[in-house]
Design an enzyme around this catalytic site. Structure first.
Site: not given
Length: 195
Positions: A92, A94, A111, A147, A176
């Site tokens: 979580m 960047i 994602h 993303d 996923e």
């Protein structure tokens, strides 16, 4: 192909990868370590249950974006495990440009939507509330934009009238847990990532 997994949370995708690996379903990939930015994240306990080395990223700030200084430390940490591919599994934070450039074409993310739809946070809830009939999940290469990296694979998930947000979320997670290990196995068998 050596994999290092980065994660911040429950670790369900990491569990799917580790389970596939232990069952011989991850191709030539080997999971070398699991790194987390949160000391008590469940992903750490999951990795330990599979006897996989874990490390805590000692970040200097609690910002949503990792600093370039912290990224240098993280690069060194990952390099200790001779990583071929870095897999983001519920990570979580960047990543800054110096990290992305160092591992260019070697960072994979999953994602919970069919990108380019519903980029960013709360993708499952946003898709459900929007009333789309098909959503899903996407495995993609990580680039500078959130993303926005090149799509590797996608798995569609239908939303039925009888679905609740909870049941829809479970279906996305199930997709996923199948897609990410499958993509890793395919990458491990490609000439580009063999080691």
């Amino acid at each position: 192909m050596n994999i290092v997994i980065l994660g911040s949370g429950k670790g369900t995708n990491a569990h799917a990868i580790l389970d596939a690996w232990k069952k011989g379903k991850l191709g030539k990939a080997k999971v070398k370590a699991v790194l987390s930015d949160i000391s008590n994240a469940p992903i750490i306990k999951i990795a330990e249950s599979f006897s996989v080395p874990t490390k805590l990223m000692g970040l200097s700030t609690n910002n949503s974006k990792i600093s370039s200084y912290d990224a240098k430390q993280l690069i060194e940490m990952i390099n200790e495990f001779n990583a071929t591919i870095v897999v983001l599994a519920g990570f979580m934070k960047i990543l800054p440009m110096n990290f992305i450039e160092f591992f260019q074409g070697r960072i994979v993310n999953i994602h919970p939507s069919l990108l380019p739809s519903f980029k960013g946070l709360h993708a499952i809830k946003r898709a459900y509330e929007r009333g789309v009939k098909i959503s899903g999940c996407t495995v993609h290469w990580v680039s500078e934009g959130i993303d926005e990296g090149k799509i590797i694979a996608q798995s569609p998930v239908r939303i039925f009238e009888t679905d609740t947000l909870e049941s829809f979320t479970q279906k996305i997670h199930a997709a996923e847990h199948y897609l990410l290990p499958t993509v890793i196995a395919e990458l491990s068998n490609s000439n580009e990532y063999r080691q």
